[in-house]
Design a protein around this motif. Structure first.
Motif, PDB file in Angstrom:
ATOM      1  N   ALA A 283      35.360  -2.366  -9.550  1.00  0.00           N
ATOM      2  CA  ALA A 283      35.362  -1.389  -8.457  1.00  0.00           C
ATOM      3  C   ALA A 283      34.377  -0.249  -8.681  1.00  0.00           C
ATOM      4  O   ALA A 283      33.914   0.003  -9.790  1.00  0.00           O
ATOM      5  CB  ALA A 283      36.768  -0.830  -8.269  1.00  0.00           C
TER       6      ALA A 283
ATOM      7  N   PHE B 227      40.629  -3.565 -12.717  1.00  0.00           N
ATOM      8  CA  PHE B 227      40.114  -3.030 -11.452  1.00  0.00           C
ATOM      9  C   PHE B 227      38.814  -2.278 -11.680  1.00  0.00           C
ATOM     10  O   PHE B 227      37.841  -2.451 -10.932  1.00  0.00           O
ATOM     11  CB  PHE B 227      41.168  -2.107 -10.827  1.00  0.00           C
TER      12      PHE B 227
ATOM     13  N   TYR C  85      41.271   3.564  -8.360  1.00  0.00           N
ATOM     14  CA  TYR C  85      42.036   2.874  -7.310  1.00  0.00           C
ATOM     15  C   TYR C  85      42.690   3.831  -6.317  1.00  0.00           C
ATOM     16  O   TYR C  85      42.848   3.499  -5.141  1.00  0.00           O
ATOM     17  CB  TYR C  85      43.071   1.939  -7.935  1.00  0.00           C
TER      18      TYR C  85
ATOM     19  N   GLU D   4      44.577  -1.486 -14.117  1.00  0.00           N
ATOM     20  CA  GLU D   4      43.565  -0.446 -13.902  1.00  0.00           C
ATOM     21  C   GLU D   4      42.254  -0.801 -14.585  1.00  0.00           C
ATOM     22  O   GLU D   4      41.173  -0.636 -14.006  1.00  0.00           O
ATOM     23  CB  GLU D   4      44.075   0.896 -14.421  1.00  0.00           C
TER      24      GLU D   4
ATOM     25  N   LEU E   3      43.862  -3.960  -6.306  1.00  0.00           N
ATOM     26  CA  LEU E   3      44.237  -2.709  -5.647  1.00  0.00           C
ATOM     27  C   LEU E   3      45.661  -2.789  -5.102  1.00  0.00           C
ATOM     28  O   LEU E   3      46.475  -1.879  -5.301  1.00  0.00           O
ATOM     29  CB  LEU E   3      43.248  -2.404  -4.525  1.00  0.00           C
TER      30      LEU E   3
ATOM     31  N   THR F 168      40.346  -6.344  -4.426  1.00  0.00           N
ATOM     32  CA  THR F 168      41.325  -5.840  -3.457  1.00  0.00           C
ATOM     33  C   THR F 168      42.739  -6.292  -3.821  1.00  0.00           C
ATOM     34  O   THR F 168      43.706  -5.551  -3.616  1.00  0.00           O
ATOM     35  CB  THR F 168      40.965  -6.292  -2.025  1.00  0.00           C
TER      36      THR F 168
END
Length: 395
Positions: free
Chosen positions: A198, A194, A202, A191, A125, A122
């Motif tokens: 994830a 992430f 995003y 990215e 993000l 998060t």
């Protein structure tokens, strides 16, 4: 031009509205399915290990089979042996209690890991959205830098300035271009990091909108404090278990044997025999006092560690409050600057209509106003990251 001013004002208002219309909670499904499955497996593994630990005081039943070959007779015998402690001076009770608190400690530890992973992804993000805003901010800075270059060109060509001013303006523009190049790389790096954690891209996630919890609620629900309290109980039960090892133990025993294929061996009177017994045992170990004292010291250390964690968590909360307060102060400064640019823009537009200022003057101020609006959004996201730090530490 009045319409332009209204649009500029709406730009600021809309950004504030957007920042307050984010989803209200952290999306825990933000983690990839594999990451979530690993957490679930860890929980199931903890359940199995704890169930095994609760049964550790129960001794296994021994099964055996023996075949003897002699010149005269062949005999086969199967046996079942049980030797089970039924009283260990409180050790059995402490062992079961220890298994229960051990399960709770490991469960809290798994929850801490889960929260940490959610915080990591998060935070990435939030930082991706901050990078996007910084890219927009630098694009407006570059527009102003290009306007300044054009203005300096005209002044140099008309003999009002020497070329050093133009050279400095070009260098400033190049600095902004280099900053943009760095931001594009940083965004790609973020990215990739992430996407390691994830479940989706995003842009498919809404940003959470976190609220500040009060100090009492934070301390009451602190994961670290909960773990430290359970650890004190663990060490207490371990100390009791350690002491019980050197105290009397009462046990029941049973041996059952059955002969097969005796070849009518006359030495075997009964094919089946069962023996029962009761025993009391107590080891006399010169190291007993040292072992018990070491475990008691470990228990006392855990109580002191609890006090230290209480202090650390209190100071962590105070630090985060100070950081959030600092961000809020910066936000107020940026908002005041925005209002100042708004009032200046109205004057410049009027002077431009009176042909006292140029369109480039209006554009420069308008871009600067938008930059301040973006700074307010960036600061709000930075505040949310600080709130996320608090969120990740509570149950």
């Amino acid at each position: 031009m009045m319409q332009f001013q209204k649009l500029a004002s709406l730009f600021f208002v809309s950004t504030i509205f957007l920042s307050s219309s984010f989803a209200q909670g952290v999306d825990e499904k933000i983690l990839s399915q594999d990451r979530l499955d690993i957490i679930d497996f860890s929980k199931k593994q903890n359940e199995e290990n704890s169930s095994k630990l609760r049964k550790d005081w129960i001794n296994p039943v021994t099964l055996s089979y023996k075949k003897d070959y002699t010149e005269t007779y062949d005999t086969a015998r199967s046996m079942i042996s049980i030797n089970q402690p039924i009283f260990k001076s409180g050790g059995i009770y402490s062992a079961i209690k220890y298994a229960n608190v051990n399960y709770k400690y490991n469960d809290l530890d798994i929850e801490t890991q889960r929260k940490e992973l959610i915080k990591q992804v998060t935070t990435l993000l939030f930082n991706l959205h901050i990078i996007d805003l910084n890219i927009k901010k630098n694009e407006y800075l570059l527009k102003n830098a290009n306007i300044d270059i054009q203005r300096k060109k005209e002044q140099v060509f008309n003999g009002f300035l020497d070329t050093s001013y133009l050279d400095n303006a070009i260098l400033d523009a190049n600095s902004v271009k280099n900053a943009l190049a760095d931001l594009y790389f940083q965004k790609k790096e973020l990215e990739n990091n992430f996407n390691n954690l994830a479940s989706k891209e995003y842009k498919e996630f809404e940003l959470p909108k976190l609220a500040l919890t009060n100090k009492e609620n934070f301390l009451e629900n602190s994961l670290e404090l909960a773990k430290a309290k359970v650890d004190v109980k663990q060490k207490d039960y371990l100390a009791s278990m350690s002491m019980s090892q050197y105290l009397p133990t009462f046990s029941l025993s049973m041996d059952y044997s059955h002969y097969h294929d005796t070849d009518e061996n006359p030495s075997i009177n009964d094919e089946t025999t069962t023996n029962y017994g009761v025993s009391v045992s107590m080891p006399l170990d010169v190291r007993a006092l040292n072992d018990v004292e070491a475990q008691r010291i470990e228990y006392l250390k855990s109580k002191l560690n609890l006090n230290n964690i209480i202090l650390e968590e209190q100071n962590f909360y105070k630090t985060k409050l100070s950081k959030i307060d600092m961000i809020e102060r910066k936000k107020e400064i940026a908002k005041e600057d925005y209002k100042l640019y708004d009032s200046l823009l109205k004057i410049i537009v009027e002077e431009k209509n009176a042909q006292l200022k140029t369109q480039s003057d209006v554009d420069t101020l308008a871009n600067s106003q938008k930059i301040k609006s973006l700074e307010v959004q960036i600061l709000e996201l930075q505040k949310q990251i600080e709130l996320l730090e608090i969120y990740s530490k509570i149950i």
